[in-house]
Design a protein around this motif. Structure first.
Motif, PDB file in Angstrom:
ATOM      1  N   ASN A  30       0.814  -1.207   0.000  1.00 47.53           N
ATOM      2  CA  ASN A  30       0.000   0.000   0.000  1.00 47.53           C
ATOM      3  C   ASN A  30       0.852   1.264   0.000  1.00 47.53           C
ATOM      4  OD1 ASN A  30       0.975  -0.382   2.489  1.00 47.53           O
ATOM      5  ND2 ASN A  30      -0.962  -0.166   3.593  1.00 47.53           N
ATOM      6  N   ASP A  31       2.169   1.123   0.203  1.00 46.02           N
ATOM      7  CA  ASP A  31       3.007   2.317   0.278  1.00 46.02           C
ATOM      8  C   ASP A  31       3.704   2.565  -1.058  1.00 46.02           C
ATOM      9  OD1 ASP A  31       4.529   4.446   0.941  1.00 46.02           O
ATOM     10  OD2 ASP A  31       5.031   3.689   2.933  1.00 46.02           O
ATOM     11  N   TRP A  32       2.986   3.216  -1.935  1.00 44.25           N
ATOM     12  CA  TRP A  32       3.454   3.464  -3.311  1.00 44.25           C
ATOM     13  C   TRP A  32       4.704   4.336  -3.314  1.00 44.25           C
ATOM     14  CZ3 TRP A  32       2.444   1.032  -7.598  1.00 44.25           C
ATOM     15  CH2 TRP A  32       2.498   1.641  -8.841  1.00 44.25           C
ATOM     16  N   ALA A  33       4.685   5.378  -2.467  1.00 48.53           N
ATOM     17  CA  ALA A  33       5.828   6.307  -2.433  1.00 48.53           C
ATOM     18  C   ALA A  33       7.086   5.576  -1.958  1.00 48.53           C
ATOM     19  CB  ALA A  33       5.520   7.490  -1.526  1.00 48.53           C
ATOM     20  N   ALA A  34       6.923   4.698  -0.959  1.00 51.36           N
ATOM     21  CA  ALA A  34       8.077   3.951  -0.449  1.00 51.36           C
ATOM     22  C   ALA A  34       8.598   2.988  -1.507  1.00 51.36           C
ATOM     23  CB  ALA A  34       7.688   3.186   0.812  1.00 51.36           C
ATOM     24  N   LEU A  35       7.685   2.381  -2.238  1.00 53.82           N
ATOM     25  CA  LEU A  35       8.082   1.462  -3.308  1.00 53.82           C
ATOM     26  C   LEU A  35       8.881   2.224  -4.376  1.00 53.82           C
ATOM     27  CD1 LEU A  35       7.923  -1.378  -4.579  1.00 53.82           C
ATOM     28  CD2 LEU A  35       5.771  -0.695  -5.641  1.00 53.82           C
ATOM     29  N   LYS A  36       8.388   3.417  -4.737  1.00 54.69           N
ATOM     30  CA  LYS A  36       9.091   4.246  -5.727  1.00 54.69           C
ATOM     31  C   LYS A  36      10.506   4.565  -5.263  1.00 54.69           C
ATOM     32  CE  LYS A  36       5.814   6.926  -8.388  1.00 54.69           C
ATOM     33  NZ  LYS A  36       5.134   8.199  -8.594  1.00 54.69           N
ATOM     34  N   GLN A  37      10.620   4.920  -3.995  1.00 53.26           N
ATOM     35  CA  GLN A  37      11.925   5.252  -3.430  1.00 53.26           C
ATOM     36  C   GLN A  37      12.857   4.045  -3.452  1.00 53.26           C
ATOM     37  OE1 GLN A  37      13.983   7.565  -2.526  1.00 53.26           O
ATOM     38  NE2 GLN A  37      12.464   8.974  -3.373  1.00 53.26           N
TER      39      GLN A  37
END
Ligand code: URA
Length: 219
Positions: A30-37
């Motif tokens: 659910n953590d899209w921003a963390a995945l992107k990082q």
């Protein structure tokens, strides 16, 4: 401690599985921003040494249709966006043929980094990177996956069958058994324009299948 581990610690992300230092680990989907990082700072395979930047994906996070290509090429590596070169222009035209746009769908690749000289992805590169694509698929929850080209089709379907034999069928991918259709890669079509007609037939099949799947969902 390596950069990736520092990042995990800073965000307090629990590692489900970390095979060895620098390897890709599964993240909360659910953590899209963390995945992107995580993708942006990935050093799980050697491709980080030659990339300009990673190419995460582009489009609508709520898309019903998700397109999966092979890997960034020269232009994608420079711009940080998938399918922006000549093959990308053709992909845009292919989407137009089914009354869609790259803003409506989501576009990602099997690999997030450009292989040197656009060589085929290596097995260990795919093994590491597929984890990220799986997280993207779990987040977007597309109704239909469209694998463009041999590399995407073979790696998603775990087969070596000819692309021709994989076309015009509904396959299923992953734990969620997401319906998946295969067609030609736009770069292949640039080299073999005679097959554009078949690609058009595949796109119509994908459009019809998506329509039917959405209708069944809402029934
Ligand atoms: N080819 C691919 O498979 N993906 C891209 O992003 C660009 C070219």
């Amino acid at each position: 401690m390596d950069r990736l581990s520092d990042y995990y610690q800073a965000l307090n992300i629990e590692l489900w599985q970390q095979k060895q230092m620098g390897n890709v680990s599964e993240l909360p989907t659910n953590d899209w921003a963390a995945l992107k990082q995580c993708v942006a700072s990935c050093t799980a395979c050697d491709l980080y040494q030659t990339r300009t930047q990673t190419v995460f994906g582009v489009g609508n996070e709520q898309a019903h249709l998700m397109i999966v290509g092979e890997a960034p090429g020269f232009n994608e590596d420079k711009q940080g966006e998938p399918f922006v070169g000549r093959a990308g222009q053709l992909l845009n035209e292919m989407l137009k043929a089914i009354h869609s746009t790259r803003e409506q769908v989501y576009i990602a690749n099997i690999l997030k980094c450009r292989p040197p000289n656009n060589r085929d992805p290596l097995a260990n590169e795919v093994q590491q990177c597929l984890n990220y694509l799986n997280q993207q698929i779990q987040h977007i929850k597309p109704t239909l996956l469209l694998a463009v080209g041999r590399i995407a089709a073979h790696n998603l379907l775990n087969t070596k069958s000819s692309l021709e034999s994989l076309r015009q069928k509904i396959h299923y991918y992953g734990n969620e058994q997401t319906p998946l259709i295969v067609t030609y890669h736009p770069a292949y079509l640039l080299r073999n324009p005679i097959d554009k007609k078949k690609a058009y037939i595949d796109l119509l099949f994908a459009q019809r299948t998506l329509h039917n799947l959405l209708a069944a969902k809402s029934a």
